[in-house]
Motif scaffolding. Structure first.
Motif, PDB file in Angstrom:
ATOM      1  N   TYR A 121       0.894  -0.882   0.029  1.00  0.00           N
ATOM      2  CA  TYR A 121      -0.114  -0.036  -0.141  1.00  0.00           C
ATOM      3  C   TYR A 121       0.793   1.201   0.054  1.00  0.00           C
ATOM      4  CZ  TYR A 121      -3.712  -3.374   1.356  1.00  0.00           C
ATOM      5  OH  TYR A 121      -4.435  -4.418   1.489  1.00  0.00           O
ATOM      6  N   PRO A 122       0.529   2.305  -0.714  1.00  0.00           N
ATOM      7  CA  PRO A 122       1.176   3.755  -0.685  1.00  0.00           C
ATOM      8  C   PRO A 122       1.269   4.157   0.813  1.00  0.00           C
ATOM      9  CG  PRO A 122      -0.358   3.466  -2.817  1.00  0.00           C
ATOM     10  CD  PRO A 122      -0.741   2.506  -1.790  1.00  0.00           C
ATOM     11  N   THR A 123       2.280   4.788   0.921  1.00  0.00           N
ATOM     12  CA  THR A 123       2.435   5.556   2.481  1.00  0.00           C
ATOM     13  C   THR A 123       1.122   6.439   2.779  1.00  0.00           C
ATOM     14  OG1 THR A 123       4.781   5.403   2.097  1.00  0.00           O
ATOM     15  CG2 THR A 123       4.077   7.012   3.942  1.00  0.00           C
ATOM     16  N   GLY A 124       0.673   7.063   1.799  1.00  0.00           N
ATOM     17  CA  GLY A 124      -0.238   7.973   1.959  1.00  0.00           C
ATOM     18  C   GLY A 124      -1.692   7.249   2.504  1.00  0.00           C
ATOM     19  N   GLN A 125      -2.156   6.087   1.778  1.00  0.00           N
ATOM     20  CA  GLN A 125      -3.074   5.358   2.214  1.00  0.00           C
ATOM     21  C   GLN A 125      -2.918   4.719   3.539  1.00  0.00           C
ATOM     22  OE1 GLN A 125      -3.868   2.357  -0.858  1.00  0.00           O
ATOM     23  NE2 GLN A 125      -5.149   3.692  -1.993  1.00  0.00           N
ATOM     24  N   VAL A 126      -1.699   4.272   3.896  1.00  0.00           N
ATOM     25  CA  VAL A 126      -1.378   3.857   5.349  1.00  0.00           C
ATOM     26  C   VAL A 126      -1.792   5.014   6.387  1.00  0.00           C
ATOM     27  CG1 VAL A 126      -0.019   2.815   6.793  1.00  0.00           C
ATOM     28  CG2 VAL A 126       0.107   1.946   4.559  1.00  0.00           C
ATOM     29  N   VAL A 127      -1.200   6.137   5.918  1.00  0.00           N
ATOM     30  CA  VAL A 127      -1.234   7.250   6.689  1.00  0.00           C
ATOM     31  C   VAL A 127      -2.881   7.649   6.798  1.00  0.00           C
ATOM     32  CG1 VAL A 127      -1.088   9.925   7.013  1.00  0.00           C
ATOM     33  CG2 VAL A 127       1.030   8.254   6.497  1.00  0.00           C
ATOM     34  N   GLY A 128      -3.621   7.847   5.728  1.00  0.00           N
ATOM     35  CA  GLY A 128      -4.900   8.058   5.610  1.00  0.00           C
ATOM     36  C   GLY A 128      -5.775   7.237   6.567  1.00  0.00           C
ATOM     37  N   VAL A 129      -5.675   5.857   6.337  1.00  0.00           N
ATOM     38  CA  VAL A 129      -6.215   4.808   7.257  1.00  0.00           C
ATOM     39  C   VAL A 129      -6.108   5.080   8.695  1.00  0.00           C
ATOM     40  CG1 VAL A 129      -6.392   2.181   7.733  1.00  0.00           C
ATOM     41  CG2 VAL A 129      -6.208   2.916   5.629  1.00  0.00           C
ATOM     42  N   GLY A 130      -4.751   5.111   9.013  1.00  0.00           N
ATOM     43  CA  GLY A 130      -4.322   5.562  10.628  1.00  0.00           C
ATOM     44  C   GLY A 130      -5.362   6.865  10.948  1.00  0.00           C
ATOM     45  N   LEU A 131      -5.428   8.134  10.118  1.00  0.00           N
ATOM     46  CA  LEU A 131      -6.051   9.126  10.633  1.00  0.00           C
ATOM     47  C   LEU A 131      -7.459   8.761  10.843  1.00  0.00           C
ATOM     48  CD1 LEU A 131      -4.054  11.730   8.431  1.00  0.00           C
ATOM     49  CD2 LEU A 131      -4.056  11.556  11.056  1.00  0.00           C
ATOM     50  N   VAL A 132      -7.967   8.326   9.826  1.00  0.00           N
ATOM     51  CA  VAL A 132      -9.376   7.934   9.793  1.00  0.00           C
ATOM     52  C   VAL A 132      -9.701   7.050  11.159  1.00  0.00           C
ATOM     53  CG1 VAL A 132     -11.362   6.700   8.848  1.00  0.00           C
ATOM     54  CG2 VAL A 132      -9.877   8.078   7.513  1.00  0.00           C
ATOM     55  N   THR A 133      -8.900   6.033  11.396  1.00  0.00           N
ATOM     56  CA  THR A 133      -9.353   5.244  12.507  1.00  0.00           C
ATOM     57  C   THR A 133      -8.958   5.918  13.920  1.00  0.00           C
ATOM     58  OG1 THR A 133      -8.359   3.248  11.408  1.00  0.00           O
ATOM     59  CG2 THR A 133      -8.635   2.899  13.704  1.00  0.00           C
ATOM     60  N   MET A 134      -7.997   6.769  14.106  1.00  0.00           N
ATOM     61  CA  MET A 134      -7.850   7.561  15.118  1.00  0.00           C
ATOM     62  C   MET A 134      -9.037   8.497  15.178  1.00  0.00           C
ATOM     63  SD  MET A 134      -3.944   8.497  15.001  1.00  0.00           S
ATOM     64  CE  MET A 134      -4.012   9.806  16.085  1.00  0.00           C
ATOM     65  N   GLY A 135      -9.480   9.162  14.129  1.00  0.00           N
ATOM     66  CA  GLY A 135     -10.733  10.150  14.293  1.00  0.00           C
ATOM     67  C   GLY A 135     -12.001   9.392  14.840  1.00  0.00           C
ATOM     68  N   VAL A 136     -12.155   8.155  14.294  1.00  0.00           N
ATOM     69  CA  VAL A 136     -13.506   7.593  14.537  1.00  0.00           C
ATOM     70  C   VAL A 136     -13.212   7.199  16.204  1.00  0.00           C
ATOM     71  CG1 VAL A 136     -14.841   5.473  14.546  1.00  0.00           C
ATOM     72  CG2 VAL A 136     -14.020   6.688  12.456  1.00  0.00           C
ATOM     73  N   VAL A 137     -12.157   6.536  16.508  1.00  0.00           N
ATOM     74  CA  VAL A 137     -12.046   6.204  18.065  1.00  0.00           C
ATOM     75  C   VAL A 137     -12.013   7.191  18.918  1.00  0.00           C
ATOM     76  CG1 VAL A 137     -10.329   5.169  19.617  1.00  0.00           C
ATOM     77  CG2 VAL A 137     -10.564   4.124  17.335  1.00  0.00           C
ATOM     78  N   TRP A 138     -11.542   8.325  18.525  1.00  0.00           N
ATOM     79  CA  TRP A 138     -11.249   9.789  19.304  1.00  0.00           C
ATOM     80  C   TRP A 138     -12.828  10.153  19.433  1.00  0.00           C
ATOM     81  CZ3 TRP A 138      -6.340  13.063  19.149  1.00  0.00           C
ATOM     82  CH2 TRP A 138      -6.416  14.054  20.193  1.00  0.00           C
ATOM     83  N   ALA A 139     -13.420  10.449  18.550  1.00  0.00           N
ATOM     84  CA  ALA A 139     -14.948  11.011  18.507  1.00  0.00           C
ATOM     85  C   ALA A 139     -15.793  10.283  19.182  1.00  0.00           C
ATOM     86  CB  ALA A 139     -15.303  11.143  17.044  1.00  0.00           C
ATOM     87  N   THR A 140     -15.664   8.514  19.172  1.00  0.00           N
ATOM     88  CA  THR A 140     -16.554   7.755  19.816  1.00  0.00           C
ATOM     89  C   THR A 140     -16.200   7.700  21.276  1.00  0.00           C
ATOM     90  OG1 THR A 140     -16.489   6.488  17.791  1.00  0.00           O
ATOM     91  CG2 THR A 140     -17.383   5.302  19.834  1.00  0.00           C
ATOM     92  N   LEU A 141     -14.743   7.787  21.581  1.00  0.00           N
ATOM     93  CA  LEU A 141     -14.664   7.851  23.030  1.00  0.00           C
ATOM     94  C   LEU A 141     -15.021   9.190  23.915  1.00  0.00           C
ATOM     95  CD1 LEU A 141     -10.955   6.486  23.117  1.00  0.00           C
ATOM     96  CD2 LEU A 141     -13.174   5.341  24.235  1.00  0.00           C
ATOM     97  N   ASP A 142     -14.989  10.185  23.094  1.00  0.00           N
ATOM     98  CA  ASP A 142     -15.512  11.486  23.556  1.00  0.00           C
ATOM     99  C   ASP A 142     -17.099  11.534  23.892  1.00  0.00           C
ATOM    100  OD1 ASP A 142     -14.871  14.598  23.961  1.00  0.00           O
ATOM    101  OD2 ASP A 142     -16.534  14.564  22.720  1.00  0.00           O
ATOM    102  N   ASN A 143     -17.734  10.638  22.963  1.00  0.00           N
ATOM    103  CA  ASN A 143     -19.135  10.622  23.177  1.00  0.00           C
ATOM    104  C   ASN A 143     -19.822   9.419  23.929  1.00  0.00           C
ATOM    105  OD1 ASN A 143     -21.872  11.861  22.514  1.00  0.00           O
ATOM    106  ND2 ASN A 143     -21.941   9.995  21.243  1.00  0.00           N
ATOM    107  N   ALA A 144     -18.836   8.548  24.443  1.00  0.00           N
ATOM    108  CA  ALA A 144     -19.317   7.366  25.073  1.00  0.00           C
ATOM    109  C   ALA A 144     -19.368   7.640  26.620  1.00  0.00           C
ATOM    110  CB  ALA A 144     -18.001   6.301  24.990  1.00  0.00           C
TER     111      ALA A 144
END
Length: 366
Positions: A121-144
Motif C-alpha cells: 500500500y502507498p504510504t499515503g493510504q497507510v497514513v490515511g487509514v491511520g488518521l481515519v481510525t484515530m478520528g473515529v476512535v477519538w470521537a466515539t470515546l468523547d461521546n461514550a
C-alpha cells in the motif's frame, strides 16, 4: 496477487485455530438472532426476482457465474461475522466500543491484505487509514459513557465480548479480501453475491430455532399501537410522514394496529436492505480496503447524526475526531489517485511507443 488455492489455504490457516471458539460463542450466546434472521430472509426473498428464470418444468435458479462453492465459503464467513457482531452486544459491550472495534477492521484488512495477497500500500493510504481510525476512535470515546466500576462477573462478560469482536474483525477482513479476489476473477456479480450470501445462510438459522421462537413471542407480546404512532417514535421518519401523508391515508394507517417491536423490525429490515445492497455494489467496484474506509465513514456519520439529533455535547474530542476523519479521507483519496496515475503511465507510454514504431514502419514502406 496470489492465486485462488493459495488464498484459500492462507484463509483456512487463519480461521481454523479459531473455529472451535467461534462455534462455542455462537451456540453459547444469549443474544436473540431474530433481527439477523429477518434481515437475511428479506434480502433473500427480494433477490429472487433477479436470480429466478423459467425452465421447462417451471421456475428455477439461474446458473451462477461464480462457482457455488465460493459462495458457500463467503456465506459461512458472512453469517458467522453477522452473528458474532450481534452476540457481542449481549456481553456488556457498549455501542461506542462496538463502533471502535469495527473501525479497527481497516488496519486488519490492510495487514491481512499484505500477508495473504502480498499487497503493498502507498504510504499515503497507510497514513490515511491511520488518521481515519484515530478520528473515529477519538470521537466515539468523547461521546461514550463508559461504566467505571464492575464486579468480576461483569469483567468476564466484557472480556468475552471483546474476544468476540476481535474474531469478527479478523473474519470480516478475510471475507472482504475473498470478495475482492472473487469479483476480480469472475466479474462484478454483486447481485448474485447479495442473493447467495443471504439465501444460503438461511438453513444456519435452524440452529437457533428455540431462540427465534422465544424472541417472536416477546415481539408479539410487545405493546400494540397504530402505525402512525409507531412511526412517530422513529427519529425523522415520524415528522416526514406526518408532513407528507395525505389525511385519508393517515386515517387508514390509524386502523392498522401492530405490536411495536414487529413494526420496528420491519423498518430495520428495509433500512438494512438499502445498506447491504449499497455495500455489495461497492464491493464489486472498489478494493476491499477502500470499501472498509467508506464503511468507517458511514459509522462516523452515524455517530455525528446521533450527537446532533439527540443534542449530545459536541465536545473537543468529537471535533478533533471529525478533523482527523476528514484529513485522513483526503490523504487516502489523494494517495489512491496518485497510485492510479502511476499505473496508467507505463501503459500510456507503451501505447505511444507502439504507435510511434508503427508510424515509422509505414513511412519506410511508403
Amino acid at each position: 496477487m496470489s492465486n485462488n488455492p493459495s488464498f484459500m489455504g492462507s484463509l483456512a490457516r487463519i480461521v481454523a485455530p479459531e473455529f472451535p471458539l467461534i462455534l462455542s460463542l455462537i451456540f453459547g450466546g444469549c443474544c436473540s438472532q431474530l433481527v439477523t434472521f429477518a434481515q437475511f430472509l428479506f434480502v433473500a426473498l427480494e433477490g429472487l426476482r433477479n436470480q429466478v428464470e423459467w425452465g421447462s418444468y417451471g421456475p428455477r435458479l439461474k446458473p451462477t457465474k461464480v462457482p457455488l462453492s465460493r459462495w458457500v465459503v463467503l456465506v459461512t464467513l458472512f453469517f458467522v461475522v453477522s452473528v458474532l457482531n450481534n452476540l457481542a452486544l449481549g456481553y456488556r459491550i457498549s455501542m461506542p466500543l462496538h463502533i471502535i472495534f469495527r473501525s479497527g477492521g481497516l488496519f486488519a484488512n490492510m495487514v491481512l491484505g499484505a500477508i495473504i495477497l502480498g499487497k503493498r500500500y502507498p504510504t499515503g493510504q497507510v497514513v490515511g487509514v491511520g488518521l481515519v481510525t484515530m478520528g473515529v476512535v477519538w470521537a466515539t470515546l468523547d461521546n461514550a459513557n463508559m461504566p467505571v466500576k464492575g464486579d468480576q462477573a461483569d469483567t468476564g462478560e466484557f472480556l468475552m465480548g471483546i474476544t468476540i469482536l476481535v474474531i469478527a474483525m479478523i473474519l470480516s477482513a478475510c471475507m472482504g479480501l475473498l470478495q475482492e479476489v472473487t469479483y476480480k476473477k469472475y466479474g462484478k456479480q454483486w447481485r448474485e453475491g447479495l442473493f447467495y450470501t443471504h439465501f444460503l445462510a438461511l438453513p444456519f438459522f435452524a440452529l437457533f430455532y428455540t431462540d427465534l421462537m422465544e424472541s417472536a413471542a416477546v415481539y408479539s407480546a410487545s405493546p400494540a399501537a397504530p402505525l402512525p404512532v409507531v412511526f412517530e417514535q422513529v427519529p425523522v421518519l415520524g415528522h416526514v410522514l406526518s408532513t407528507l401523508l395525505p389525511g385519508p391515508i393517515r386515517s387508514l394507517l390509524d386502523t392498522i394496529i401492530v405490536p411495536k417491536l414487529w413494526a420496528f423490525l420491519v423498518l430495520n429490515m428495509l433500512t438494512q436492505y438499502v445498506c447491504i445492497a449499497g455495500v455489495n455494489r461497492m464491493t464489486a467496484a472498489a478494493s476491499s480496503l477502500t470499501l472498509n474506509l467508506i464503511l468507517n465513514l458511514r459509522k462516523f456519520t452515524s455517530l455525528l447524526v446521533s450527537i446532533l439529533y439527540f443534542n449530545n455535547d459536541f465536545g473537543v474530542g468529537a471535533q478533533i475526531g471529525t478533523g482527523l476523519v476528514i484529513l485522513g479521507t483526503i490523504v487516502y483519496t489523494h494517495a489512491g489517485i496518485l497510485s492510479s496515475n502511476k499505473k496508467r503511465e507505463p501503459a500510456t507510454s507503451t501505447k505511444r511507443t507502439v504507435q510511434s514504431v508503427t508510424t515509422n514502419e509505414d513511412k519506410r514502406s511508403s
